[in-house]
Design a protein around this motif. Structure first.
Motif, short mmCIF file in Angstrom:
data_model
loop_
_atom_site.label_atom_id
_atom_site.label_comp_id
_atom_site.label_asym_id
_atom_site.label_seq_id
_atom_site.Cartn_x
_atom_site.Cartn_y
_atom_site.Cartn_z
N MET A 1 42.55 77.88 19.84
CA MET A 1 42.40 76.45 19.63
C MET A 1 43.79 75.85 19.43
N THR A 2 44.04 74.72 20.01
CA THR A 2 45.32 74.04 19.87
C THR A 2 45.63 73.84 18.40
N ALA A 3 46.90 74.05 18.05
CA ALA A 3 47.34 73.89 16.67
C ALA A 3 48.60 73.03 16.64
N ASP B 1 45.19 73.83 12.42
CA ASP B 1 44.39 73.90 13.64
C ASP B 1 43.90 72.52 14.03
N GLU C 1 52.97 70.56 19.19
CA GLU C 1 51.71 71.15 19.63
C GLU C 1 52.00 72.54 20.19
N ASP D 1 48.08 77.81 19.70
CA ASP D 1 47.28 78.23 18.54
C ASP D 1 48.21 78.47 17.35
N LEU D 2 47.61 78.75 16.19
CA LEU D 2 48.40 78.95 14.98
C LEU D 2 49.33 80.16 15.09
#
Length: 115
Positions: A1-3, A93, A58, A61-62
């Protein structure tokens, strides 16, 4: 997921080290899929107090953010910023595609009703 990495920066003035940091940071982010969403924008405060500015990055992910931040390339340039700016930096997140806050509100209501 984008973080996201979000920094609240409070510069103590501009100098050559900060300019060098800005010039070099993207090269440290590229291997980890990082990009700027907000950088060097004027902040308009509509609630509270916000001295300084904000930077928002951006990453995929984390783990990508954590790996980038700990990377030798970023750690090498980090003192160029930290010597001249106070900062609070967080990583978080994002929400999944199709996120609807009404679903979160409904889940919170159910939790309250069960308590």
């Amino acid at each position: 997921m984008t973080a996201y990495a979000i920094a609240h920066l409070r510069p103590n003035g501009m100098n050559e080290e900060i300019i060098d940091y800005i010039d070099r940071i993207q090269d440290t982010m590229d291997p980890y899929g990082g990009r700027f969403l907000v950088h060097m924008a004027e902040v308009e405060v509509i609630e509270g107090d916000w001295p300084g500015t904000v930077v928002m990055l951006e990453f995929p992910d984390l783990d990508a953010i954590r790996t980038w931040y700990a990377s030798p390339a970023y750690q090498e340039i980090l003192p160029l910023r930290t010597r001249h700016m106070d900062a609070d930096i967080i990583i978080v997140d994002g929400v999944p595609a199709g996120y609807d806050p009404r679903e979160s509100a409904a889940a919170l209501r159910r939790s309250l009703a069960e308590a």
